[in-house]
Design an enzyme around this catalytic site. Structure first.
Site, PDB file in Angstrom:
ATOM      1  N   ASP A  45       1.770   8.604   4.502  1.00 21.58           N
ATOM      2  CA  ASP A  45       1.023   8.610   5.770  1.00 21.58           C
ATOM      3  C   ASP A  45       1.796   9.358   6.857  1.00 21.58           C
ATOM      4  O   ASP A  45       1.235   9.699   7.901  1.00 21.58           O
ATOM      5  CB  ASP A  45       0.824   7.168   6.261  1.00 21.58           C
ATOM      6  N   LYS A  69     -10.260   6.856  -0.106  1.00 25.53           N
ATOM      7  CA  LYS A  69      -8.945   7.339  -0.541  1.00 25.53           C
ATOM      8  C   LYS A  69      -8.776   7.095  -2.040  1.00 25.53           C
ATOM      9  O   LYS A  69      -8.351   7.978  -2.781  1.00 25.53           O
ATOM     10  CB  LYS A  69      -7.833   6.645   0.254  1.00 25.53           C
ATOM     11  N   GLN A 107      -2.917   0.316   5.146  1.00 27.44           N
ATOM     12  CA  GLN A 107      -4.001   0.693   6.057  1.00 27.44           C
ATOM     13  C   GLN A 107      -3.879  -0.059   7.380  1.00 27.44           C
ATOM     14  O   GLN A 107      -3.685  -1.276   7.399  1.00 27.44           O
ATOM     15  CB  GLN A 107      -5.359   0.412   5.380  1.00 27.44           C
TER      16      GLN A 107
HETATM   17  N1  GUN Z   1      -5.974   3.743  10.124  1.00 25.35           N
HETATM   18  C1  GUN Z   1      -6.609   4.792  10.690  1.00 25.35           C
HETATM   19  N2  GUN Z   1      -6.145   5.951  10.193  1.00 25.35           N
HETATM   20  C2  GUN Z   1      -5.185   5.631   9.299  1.00 25.35           C
HETATM   21  C3  GUN Z   1      -4.354   6.402   8.460  1.00 25.35           C
HETATM   22  O1  GUN Z   1      -4.366   7.630   8.439  1.00 25.35           O
HETATM   23  N3  GUN Z   1      -3.500   5.682   7.667  1.00 25.35           N
HETATM   24  C4  GUN Z   1      -3.438   4.341   7.687  1.00 25.35           C
HETATM   25  N4  GUN Z   1      -2.565   3.749   6.892  1.00 25.35           N
HETATM   26  N5  GUN Z   1      -4.205   3.599   8.460  1.00 25.35           N
HETATM   27  C5  GUN Z   1      -5.081   4.253   9.257  1.00 25.35           C
END
Ligand code: GUN
Length: 296
Positions: free
Chosen positions: A121, A54, A98
């Site tokens: 998100d 990311k 995350q």
């Molecule tokens: N863990 C697995 N997928 C995601 C996501 O799209 N965002 C976040 N913050 N954590 C995750």
């Protein structure tokens, strides 16, 4: 039947170059670059890979990014303070925490503490609720990535029967809502199947579009798939493989080799839905910087 592999890696590259141009344009008119922050707690190997991707993707398109790391012993109160600071920091357009978080931290509490206007998100109930009502909102990354893939490959959805397997809050449930909406990519008749579904194989076999989001390697077998179906594989399962350096390989929820021989479109793992989820996050961050969803 010839099959088209839905190349998420290539599509992500194309969309990244479009975003790069837009960011350059913003800078020429005196706007600052969009700024995403990511909070990573602990040392879960998969989370580290995702967050690194990311942050790297932000750099590639000219965004600013900030990574905040803490070890797994952080208290819930401390993490809530970090969230509060990010909410109040005018230099940050959007941020993510995350998941998963360590067991002693209540994920729901953290999600609720995030300012929904910065929730790129799309996990906050405000964004989820607005999505369900068809109002502008940040869409969760994986479902948004799937929609973009269907759109860019001109895959018809209207009137199609879509079977989503898996009802998680971040993939199965939102994609089932999004594909049933009256929208350009939508108008499907959706079945949301899960671990309690009876005759699952028969349900899946009726699908024109299958979204596999179960989290079990090779779960969807060729005999569960209708000839000519569109197959979207959301799974990223680590399967032990002593012969490779990493000690594991990544496998999707779909038995790719055999299913690919009978469907019309299929996403590979890796290189399918995965790269598209990062694109979604970039697009949401761009929307946040431009105040497209929430005006103030
Ligand atoms: N863990 C697995 N997928 C995601 C996501 O799209 N965002 C976040 N913050 N954590 C995750």
């Amino acid at each position: 039947m010839s099959v088209t592999i839905l190349d998420g890696k290539q599509l992500a590259k194309t969309i990244k170059s479009e975003i790069t141009k837009e960011v350059a344009q913003m800078k020429t008119i005196g706007k600052r670059a969009p700024h995403l922050a990511a909070v990573l707690i602990g040392d879960d190997p998969a989370s580290q890979v995702y967050v690194r991707n990311k942050v790297r993707s932000c750099e590639q398109v000219g965004f600013k990014s900030t990574l905040i790391r803490h070890d797994a012993s952080i208290s819930e109160a401390h993490l809530l303070n970090i969230v509060k600071d990010l909410n109040n920091n005018p230099d940050i357009d959007g941020f993510i925490v995350q998941l998963p978080l360590p067991k002693h931290i209540d994920e729901q509490k953290i999600t609720l503490a995030i300012d929904y206007k910065k929730d790129v998100d799309g996990f906050h109930p405000m964004n989820f609720g607005r999505m369900a009502q068809g109002l502008p909102s940040y869409l969760p990354a994986t479902p948004y990535g799937i929609l973009q893939m269907l759109e860019r490959y001109n895959i018809p959805t209207a009137g199609k029967h879509c079977v989503v397997v898996g009802r998680s809050n971040i993939v199965g449930t939102p994609i089932s809502i999004l594909l049933s909406r009256k929208a350009k990519v939508g108008n499907c008749t959706v079945t949301l199947a899960h671990s309690q579904t009876q005759n699952l194989a028969e349900e899946v076999k009726r699908a024109d579009i299958i979204i596999a989001a179960i989290g079990i390697a090779d779960f969807i077998k060729a005999d569960m798939v209708k000839e000519g179906a569109v197959v979207i594989d959301v799974g990223i399962n680590r399967v032990e493989e002593p012969s490779v350096k990493e000690g594991y390989i990544l496998k999707g929820d779909v038995d790719f080799e055999r299913v690919a021989t009978k469907c019309s479109f299929i996403t590979p793992v890796p290189g399918g839905v995965g790269p598209m989820t990062v694109i979604s996050l970039l697009m949401n961050t761009l929307k946040a910087a431009n105040k497209e969803i929430y005006k103030d």
